[in-house]
Write a protein that holds these residues in place. Structure first.
Motif, PDB file in Angstrom:
ATOM      1  N   UNK A   1       1.055  -1.555  -0.295  1.00 21.23           N
ATOM      2  CA  UNK A   1       0.340  -0.248   0.023  1.00 21.23           C
ATOM      3  C   UNK A   1       0.933   1.228  -0.086  1.00 21.23           C
ATOM      4  N   UNK A   2       0.663   1.832  -0.765  1.00 22.46           N
ATOM      5  CA  UNK A   2       1.520   3.630  -0.786  1.00 22.46           C
ATOM      6  C   UNK A   2       0.708   4.431  -0.044  1.00 22.46           C
ATOM      7  N   UNK A   3       1.510   5.711   0.162  1.00 25.97           N
ATOM      8  CA  UNK A   3       1.065   6.274   0.605  1.00 25.97           C
ATOM      9  C   UNK A   3      -0.574   6.854   0.813  1.00 25.97           C
ATOM     10  N   UNK A   4      -1.057   7.020  -0.539  1.00 26.92           N
ATOM     11  CA  UNK A   4      -1.967   7.296  -0.935  1.00 26.92           C
ATOM     12  C   UNK A   4      -2.970   6.570  -0.916  1.00 26.92           C
ATOM     13  N   UNK A   5      -2.800   5.078   0.113  1.00 25.16           N
ATOM     14  CA  UNK A   5      -3.514   4.106   0.676  1.00 25.16           C
ATOM     15  C   UNK A   5      -4.064   3.585  -0.485  1.00 25.16           C
ATOM     16  N   UNK A   6      -3.427   3.333  -1.808  1.00 23.52           N
ATOM     17  CA  UNK A   6      -3.387   2.490  -2.568  1.00 23.52           C
ATOM     18  C   UNK A   6      -2.354   1.714  -2.959  1.00 23.52           C
ATOM     19  N   UNK A   7      -3.525   0.816  -4.006  1.00 21.17           N
ATOM     20  CA  UNK A   7      -2.303  -0.580  -3.964  1.00 21.17           C
ATOM     21  C   UNK A   7      -0.995   0.322  -5.036  1.00 21.17           C
ATOM     22  N   UNK A   8       0.527  -0.465  -5.288  1.00 18.08           N
ATOM     23  CA  UNK A   8       1.314   0.030  -5.691  1.00 18.08           C
ATOM     24  C   UNK A   8       1.240  -1.178  -7.126  1.00 18.08           C
ATOM     25  N   UNK A   9       1.907  -0.180  -8.123  1.00 14.26           N
ATOM     26  CA  UNK A   9       1.440  -0.548  -9.836  1.00 14.26           C
ATOM     27  C   UNK A   9       2.534  -0.017  -9.842  1.00 14.26           C
ATOM     28  N   UNK A  10       2.887  -1.296 -10.343  1.00 12.46           N
ATOM     29  CA  UNK A  10       4.577  -1.900 -10.967  1.00 12.46           C
ATOM     30  C   UNK A  10       4.929  -1.363 -12.624  1.00 12.46           C
ATOM     31  N   UNK A  11       6.179  -0.872 -13.073  1.00 18.26           N
ATOM     32  CA  UNK A  11       6.155  -0.473 -14.269  1.00 18.26           C
ATOM     33  C   UNK A  11       6.278  -1.865 -15.174  1.00 18.26           C
ATOM     34  N   UNK A  12       6.276  -1.770 -16.126  1.00 14.02           N
ATOM     35  CA  UNK A  12       6.424  -2.973 -17.235  1.00 14.02           C
ATOM     36  C   UNK A  12       7.485  -3.911 -16.938  1.00 14.02           C
ATOM     37  N   UNK A  13       8.791  -3.392 -16.745  1.00 14.94           N
ATOM     38  CA  UNK A  13       9.973  -4.371 -16.681  1.00 14.94           C
ATOM     39  C   UNK A  13       9.688  -5.313 -15.582  1.00 14.94           C
ATOM     40  N   UNK A  14       8.947  -3.793 -14.264  1.00 15.68           N
ATOM     41  CA  UNK A  14       9.636  -4.421 -12.589  1.00 15.68           C
ATOM     42  C   UNK A  14       8.020  -5.972 -12.713  1.00 15.68           C
ATOM     43  N   UNK A  15       7.356  -6.107 -13.707  1.00 18.11           N
ATOM     44  CA  UNK A  15       6.229  -7.001 -13.178  1.00 18.11           C
ATOM     45  C   UNK A  15       6.677  -8.170 -13.907  1.00 18.11           C
ATOM     46  N   UNK A  16       7.096  -7.884 -15.313  1.00 17.56           N
ATOM     47  CA  UNK A  16       8.431  -8.889 -15.501  1.00 17.56           C
ATOM     48  C   UNK A  16       9.180  -9.390 -15.018  1.00 17.56           C
ATOM     49  N   UNK A  17       9.937  -9.107 -14.276  1.00 20.86           N
ATOM     50  CA  UNK A  17      10.925  -9.556 -13.107  1.00 20.86           C
ATOM     51  C   UNK A  17       9.961 -10.236 -11.531  1.00 20.86           C
ATOM     52  N   UNK A  18       8.577  -9.447 -11.661  1.00 19.88           N
ATOM     53  CA  UNK A  18       8.176 -10.201 -10.606  1.00 19.88           C
ATOM     54  C   UNK A  18       6.760 -11.465 -10.927  1.00 19.88           C
ATOM     55  N   UNK A  19       6.189 -11.636 -11.867  1.00 18.54           N
ATOM     56  CA  UNK A  19       5.998 -12.221 -12.682  1.00 18.54           C
ATOM     57  C   UNK A  19       6.862 -13.911 -13.093  1.00 18.54           C
ATOM     58  N   UNK A  20       7.952 -13.346 -12.925  1.00 11.08           N
ATOM     59  CA  UNK A  20       9.178 -14.447 -13.624  1.00 11.08           C
ATOM     60  C   UNK A  20       9.341 -15.746 -12.232  1.00 11.08           C
ATOM     61  N   UNK A  21       9.034 -15.532 -11.125  1.00 10.21           N
ATOM     62  CA  UNK A  21       8.808 -15.352  -9.727  1.00 10.21           C
ATOM     63  C   UNK A  21       7.322 -16.465  -9.535  1.00 10.21           C
ATOM     64  N   UNK A  22       6.441 -16.541 -10.775  1.00  8.97           N
ATOM     65  CA  UNK A  22       5.116 -17.058 -10.272  1.00  8.97           C
ATOM     66  C   UNK A  22       5.202 -18.298  -9.861  1.00  8.97           C
ATOM     67  N   UNK A  23       4.127 -19.179  -8.972  1.00 10.28           N
ATOM     68  CA  UNK A  23       4.421 -20.218  -8.525  1.00 10.28           C
ATOM     69  C   UNK A  23       3.019 -20.999  -8.821  1.00 10.28           C
TER      70      UNK A  23
END
Lengths: 113, 326
Positions: free
Chosen positions: B219-241
């Motif tokens: 959760x960000x300072x604006x009390x919203x969920x964090x949205x990742x950039x496309x590149x960060x998203x790819x990196x995170x998705x690579x860890x999908x289980x």
């Protein structure tokens, strides 16, 4: 306690209107979430949350006093029923929420995002 | 032999306390109050545990009005509207209950019966709504993936609005998996339901749709969920289980699993109270019909079950606040 065998019908409907209005305000605020309330902070949570909690306690008061007819019970019977939970729940909630905050402060930095 | 108890127990009036009324409250009514006090402490124990857990995960807790957004028979997203309606139904049922008690004081048998009947109907509507709410929650609305680090990743479109798998996953499964049933495989082996989409398929579709972004639980300072950039998203998705569709006691597409656990446990415990309340109300309703209280000369029993019913309403007011609003 004028032992309420007289009819309270009118009062019951008034309480219904009050409870509905409070719920309406809660939902309205919950959908709108005005930033100056939502993003503020006071004693560990936002002003918006404090408003919700206070309105909830007001609703609880109306249900207990009017619907459950606590207002008509003998003073010390009422106090035994009301003050016992208020004391115990206040105690429990204070301790557990403080503890929850402590756990977050301790473990939060260890979580990688 | 003289007994030590204040009230002789070998008489018929045992259940009325032998007519003794400390503080002007009859035995039954007083015991109902004491039961309510202890039950209130039980519920506050659960809610306080919920509070502790929430503070523990304060930076990643699911945002309630993104979780409970559906209204039966209506398409689209209406956060909290349906719970508000449920709350209103329960309050109205409390009102009909008070009206039954009020009619009981005036010895109006028919009125008591009708108000009891209305209370039962509203109670059933409430429990039905809760069952629907559970069903919606269990089925889930969007789907998400879980990483090896145990984090939930959701998908949003260019406006930051959450989207379902079906909205962007277009490719084939890629892993050639099919649900193993007795008909298409070994007849003596079964497997748990597999997810509609495979991990490879989701990642391929993410790569093929540049407008799709990944959202994390943080959760960000604006009390919203964090949205990742496309590149960060790819990196995170690579860890999908794991591909998660819906919620149960082990995984939860909305975020922290323990959120779902508390939801099932606390609303379930409350729903169980409503259910028993309805059953007790039905018993008393038939007692009213056959004239038990008319013969007894008073309708105090209606008042006692009324106390229990109002208590169920009272608890819901708190559950509503702490699960859906705060």
């Amino acid at each position: 306690m004028g032992h309420a065998h007289e009819s309270n019908t009118k009062k019951i409907w008034i309480v219904l209107v009050i409870l509905t209005a409070i719920t309406g305000v809660e939902v309205w605020l919950g959908i709108l979430k005005p930033d100056f309330l939502h993003l503020s902070n006071f004693l560990g949570t936002s002003w918006l949350n404090w408003i919700f909690i206070i309105l909830t306690l007001v609703k609880a008061y109306f249900i207990a006093w009017s619907f459950m007819h606590l207002e008509g019970e003998k003073t010390w019977f009422r106090r035994a029923i009301v003050w016992t939970p208020i004391f115990l729940i206040g105690f429990l909630v204070t301790l557990l929420l403080t503890e929850g905050g402590y756990i977050f402060d301790t473990l939060g930095p260890l979580v990688k995002w | 032999m003289k007994s030590n108890s204040a009230v002789s127990s070998n008489k018929k009036e045992t259940w009325s306390g032998g007519g003794v009324k400390p503080f002007g409250a009859s035995y039954g009514k007083m015991m109902m109050w004491f039961f309510i006090v202890s039950d209130a402490l039980t519920f506050s124990g659960f809610l306080a545990a919920y509070g502790l857990t929430r503070f523990k995960f304060i930076d990643s807790w699911p945002i309630a009005d993104e979780v409970f957004t559906h209204v039966p028979f209506v398409h689209g997203e209406y956060p909290m509207i349906y719970v508000a309606i449920m709350t209103f139904i329960l309050i109205v049922s409390s009102v009909t209950m008070v009206l039954a008690v009020d009619a009981g004081h005036k010895m109006q048998k028919n009125k008591v019966a009708w108000y009891m009947f209305a209370t039962i109907i509203f109670g059933i509507i409430f429990v039905g709504s809760q069952a629907w709410e559970w069903n919606t929650f269990i089925k889930g609305s969007y789907g998400a993936v879980k990483t090896t680090e145990g984090k939930i990743l959701q998908f949003v479109n260019e406006d930051g609005k959450q989207i379902a798998f079906a909205d962007f996953v277009t490719t084939e499964r890629l892993d050639g998996r099919e649900q193993h049933t007795k008909k298409n495989g070994l007849w003596f082996v079964e497997e748990p339901t597999i997810a509609t989409y495979s991990i490879d398929q989701i990642i391929a579709s993410y790569n093929a749709h540049p407008e799709v972004q990944v959202r994390t639980e943080l959760i960000t300072d604006q009390k919203k969920k964090t949205i990742l950039s496309r590149e960060e998203g790819t990196a995170q998705l690579a860890k999908t289980r794991l591909v998660v569709e819906g919620a149960n006691l082990e995984v939860n597409e909305y975020g922290n699993t323990i959120f779902a656990d508390f939801f099932f446990f606390i609303t379930g415990f409350h729903g169980f109270h409503v259910l028993t309340g309805i059953l007790i109300n039905i018993i008393i309703f038939f007692n009213v019909i056959v004239g038990t209280y008319e013969k007894r000369g008073h309708y105090e029993m209606v008042e006692k079950v009324g106390l229990y019913w109002h208590f169920v309403d009272l608890v819901w007011v708190f559950v509503f606040t702490f699960f859906y609003l705060v």
